[in-house]
Design an enzyme around this catalytic site. Structure first.
Site, PDB file in Angstrom:
ATOM      1  N   GLY A  98       0.851  -1.191   0.000  1.00  0.00           N
ATOM      2  CA  GLY A  98       0.000   0.000   0.000  1.00  0.00           C
ATOM      3  C   GLY A  98       0.883   1.236   0.000  1.00  0.00           C
ATOM      4  CB  ALA A  99       0.554   4.525   1.669  1.00  0.00           C
ATOM      5  CD1 TRP A 126      -0.298 -12.231   2.513  1.00  0.00           C
ATOM      6  CD2 TRP A 126       0.762 -13.333   0.891  1.00  0.00           C
ATOM      7  NE1 TRP A 126      -1.030 -12.074   1.370  1.00  0.00           N
ATOM      8  CE2 TRP A 126      -0.398 -12.738   0.356  1.00  0.00           C
ATOM      9  CE3 TRP A 126       1.596 -14.085   0.047  1.00  0.00           C
ATOM     10  CZ2 TRP A 126      -0.748 -12.866  -0.985  1.00  0.00           C
ATOM     11  CZ3 TRP A 126       1.242 -14.206  -1.297  1.00  0.00           C
ATOM     12  CH2 TRP A 126       0.090 -13.613  -1.787  1.00  0.00           C
ATOM     13  CB  ALA A 170       3.546   7.148   1.699  1.00  0.00           C
ATOM     14  CE  LYS A 221       5.040   8.309  13.529  1.00  0.00           C
ATOM     15  NZ  LYS A 221       5.101   7.239  12.567  1.00  0.00           N
TER      16      LYS A 221
HETATM   17  N1  LIG Z   1       0.802   6.069   5.139  1.00  0.00           N
HETATM   18  C1  LIG Z   1       1.566   6.765   5.968  1.00  0.00           C
HETATM   19  O1  LIG Z   1       1.878   7.931   5.702  1.00  0.00           O
HETATM   20  C2  LIG Z   1       2.094   6.146   7.241  1.00  0.00           C
HETATM   21  C3  LIG Z   1       3.075   6.845   7.967  1.00  0.00           C
HETATM   22  C4  LIG Z   1       3.620   6.266   9.110  1.00  0.00           C
HETATM   23  C5  LIG Z   1       3.190   5.013   9.509  1.00  0.00           C
HETATM   24  N2  LIG Z   1       2.233   4.356   8.786  1.00  0.00           N
HETATM   25  C6  LIG Z   1       1.834   3.025   9.242  1.00  0.00           C
HETATM   26  O2  LIG Z   1       2.270   2.077   8.290  1.00  0.00           O
HETATM   27  C7  LIG Z   1       1.383   0.951   8.268  1.00  0.00           C
HETATM   28  C8  LIG Z   1       0.904   0.744   6.829  1.00  0.00           C
HETATM   29  O3  LIG Z   1       0.096   1.865   6.495  1.00  0.00           O
HETATM   30  P1  LIG Z   1      -0.275   2.283   5.003  1.00  0.00           P
HETATM   31  O4  LIG Z   1      -0.689   3.712   5.067  1.00  0.00           O
HETATM   32  O5  LIG Z   1       0.780   1.892   4.056  1.00  0.00           O
HETATM   33  O6  LIG Z   1      -1.567   1.374   4.771  1.00  0.00           O
HETATM   34  P2  LIG Z   1      -2.238   0.975   3.377  1.00  0.00           P
HETATM   35  O7  LIG Z   1      -1.942   2.000   2.347  1.00  0.00           O
HETATM   36  O8  LIG Z   1      -3.662   0.666   3.675  1.00  0.00           O
HETATM   37  O9  LIG Z   1      -1.462  -0.335   2.960  1.00  0.00           O
HETATM   38  C9  LIG Z   1      -1.755  -1.605   3.465  1.00  0.00           C
HETATM   39  C10 LIG Z   1      -1.663  -2.567   2.309  1.00  0.00           C
HETATM   40  O10 LIG Z   1      -1.826  -3.889   2.806  1.00  0.00           O
HETATM   41  C11 LIG Z   1      -2.699  -4.588   1.922  1.00  0.00           C
HETATM   42  N3  LIG Z   1      -3.326  -5.695   2.602  1.00  0.00           N
HETATM   43  C12 LIG Z   1      -4.416  -5.702   3.402  1.00  0.00           C
HETATM   44  N4  LIG Z   1      -4.681  -6.949   3.831  1.00  0.00           N
HETATM   45  C13 LIG Z   1      -3.744  -7.747   3.290  1.00  0.00           C
HETATM   46  C14 LIG Z   1      -3.495  -9.139   3.326  1.00  0.00           C
HETATM   47  N5  LIG Z   1      -4.285  -9.972   4.015  1.00  0.00           N
HETATM   48  N6  LIG Z   1      -2.444  -9.629   2.640  1.00  0.00           N
HETATM   49  C15 LIG Z   1      -1.645  -8.816   1.913  1.00  0.00           C
HETATM   50  N7  LIG Z   1      -1.844  -7.478   1.823  1.00  0.00           N
HETATM   51  C16 LIG Z   1      -2.877  -6.951   2.492  1.00  0.00           C
HETATM   52  C17 LIG Z   1      -3.682  -3.523   1.493  1.00  0.00           C
HETATM   53  O11 LIG Z   1      -4.383  -3.963   0.340  1.00  0.00           O
HETATM   54  P3  LIG Z   1      -5.574  -3.130  -0.326  1.00  0.00           P
HETATM   55  O12 LIG Z   1      -4.876  -2.255  -1.329  1.00  0.00           O
HETATM   56  O13 LIG Z   1      -6.444  -4.150  -0.927  1.00  0.00           O
HETATM   57  O14 LIG Z   1      -6.233  -2.329   0.773  1.00  0.00           O
HETATM   58  C18 LIG Z   1      -2.742  -2.350   1.252  1.00  0.00           C
HETATM   59  O15 LIG Z   1      -2.157  -2.443  -0.031  1.00  0.00           O
HETATM   60  C19 LIG Z   1       0.276   1.295   9.265  1.00  0.00           C
HETATM   61  O16 LIG Z   1       0.572   0.739  10.531  1.00  0.00           O
HETATM   62  C20 LIG Z   1       0.329   2.817   9.348  1.00  0.00           C
HETATM   63  O17 LIG Z   1      -0.174   3.314  10.576  1.00  0.00           O
HETATM   64  C21 LIG Z   1       1.677   4.892   7.664  1.00  0.00           C
END
Ligand SMILES: NC(=O)c1ccc[n+]([C@@H]2O[C@H](COP(=O)([O-])OP(=O)(O)OC[C@H]3O[C@@H](n4cnc5c(N)ncnc54)[C@H](OP(=O)(O)O)[C@@H]3O)[C@@H](O)[C@H]2O)c1
Length: 303
Positions: free
Chosen positions: A20-21, A92, A134, A185
């Site tokens: 994802g992001a 996985w 992201a 954090k």
């Molecule tokens: N984004 C930020 O800016 C940011 C910054 C700091 C920390 N974080 C942390 O980083 C972590 C990830 O966040 P994110 O923003 O990257 O979330 P995200 O964009 O929702 O990415 C999660 C990914 O995991 C996939 N996924 C869900 N279930 C799955 C499964 N069973 N098997 C394989 N893949 C699966 C999702 O698929 P789908 O595309 O189908 O939903 C999505 O592509 C979180 O803990 C968040 O709090 C994020």
């Protein structure tokens, strides 16, 4: 674009679970490094796209969605599903991990090891603090909005992660004080939870009543952080508040975005954890207890 070393020695087999992001940023960095990240997700895609520093980086796929298609264990897994999705991603980990594997968990919180290790098939689980924002775009690309940076504990496994990302746009800091960094954090994330409670962005912290509530809440968090071994000074609650108050009024947070999108909230690892751990240390956390209930109900209903 940063200069990237051309040779990678020794060659690693690397997988990104949850592209994802955050997963897309790391996958793009690995791709630029000359590694070939295997991509495993929930939504099938031909490739990933990252927009960063005016570049559009395409990471060749495909993103596979069936764990039965995994043929071999790998050296290194970056796990970037949300904390609410760990159990669903367990197949996985079962397929990709063995005792020689390192799983670097790219998630918020301070419980990455205890939440992922039960699914990791004997692999070593390495927590990481993710410092960069992201955002998924409507066309499916991911926009990296600030320099990408991870902090990991200063242990041997972390050197494997640092090697994999050396010279890429995603820098890796090894910290001997990882617990303190992670708790700081977490406190930032906990305070950001008030945006999801109020349905408001950073501007809400400029209200004097919300500012007082935030500092009182963060003082509870600080007591728990210290009981858990974090070395953080008395000034940290006010510093975190000041950061939100000086941010653009419309700056959001992922837990607010999840609320607005009707998705489950990572309330337990960002907020609930404080009351849970406080109980183990006999620390009263009345504000945290209320915030946790409100976020749990916002996330999971019913109603
Ligand atoms: N984004 C930020 O800016 C940011 C910054 C700091 C920390 N974080 C942390 O980083 C972590 C990830 O966040 P994110 O923003 O990257 O979330 P995200 O964009 O929702 O990415 C999660 C990914 O995991 C996939 N996924 C869900 N279930 C799955 C499964 N069973 N098997 C394989 N893949 C699966 C999702 O698929 P789908 O595309 O189908 O939903 C999505 O592509 C979180 O803990 C968040 O709090 C994020």
């Amino acid at each position: 674009m940063p200069e990237v070393e051309s040779d990678v020695s020794p060659p690693l087999t690397v997988a990104v679970v949850g592209p994802g992001a955050i997963g897309t940023v790391v996958a793009a960095a690995l791709h630029e490094r000359g590694l070939v990240p295997q991509l495993y997700g929930r939504t099938a895609r031909e490739s990933l796209a990252l927009i960063a520093d005016g570049d559009r980086i395409i990471v060749p796929g495909p993103v596979l969605t069936d764990p039965e298609l995994v043929t071999d264990r790998v050296d290194l897994v970056f796990l970037a599903v949300k904390a609410t999705q760990i159990a669903d991603a367990a197949p996985w980990l079962a397929a990709l991990c063995g005792p020689g594997t390192i799983v670097c968990v790219l998630q918020n919180g301070v419980e990455q090891v205890s939440s992922v290790a039960p699914f990791a098939n004997g692999a070593q689980v390495l927590p990481a603090v993710v410092w960069f924002p992201a955002q998924a775009q409507p066309d499916g690309a991911v926009w990296l909005r600030a320099p990408a940076r991870l902090t990991v504990p200063d242990v041997d496994a972390a050197r494997r992660v640092a090697d994999a990302l050396r010279g890429t746009r995603c820098s890796v800091d090894l910290s001997p004080e990882f617990a303190s960094v992670a708790w700081r954090k977490l406190m930032q994330n906990a305070a950001a939870g008030l945006m999801a409670v109020t349905g408001r962005r950073s501007g809400v912290f400029r209200r004097p009543d919300v500012a007082r509530l935030t500092v009182a809440y963060l003082r509870e968090c600080l007591a728990v952080a210290r009981a858990e071994g974090a070395l953080l000074g008395d000034e940290v609650p006010e510093e975190i508040l000041a950061k939100f108050q000086s941010a653009p009024e419309d700056l959001g947070t992922s837990i607010l975005a999840d609320r607005e999108g009707g998705r489950p909230l990572e309330w337990d690892i960002r907020n609930g954890v404080i009351s849970r751990l406080a109980r183990a240390h006999d620390i009263p956390t009345p504000i945290s207890d209320v915030v946790g209930v409100l976020l749990a109900a916002t996330s999971d209903g019913p109603g």
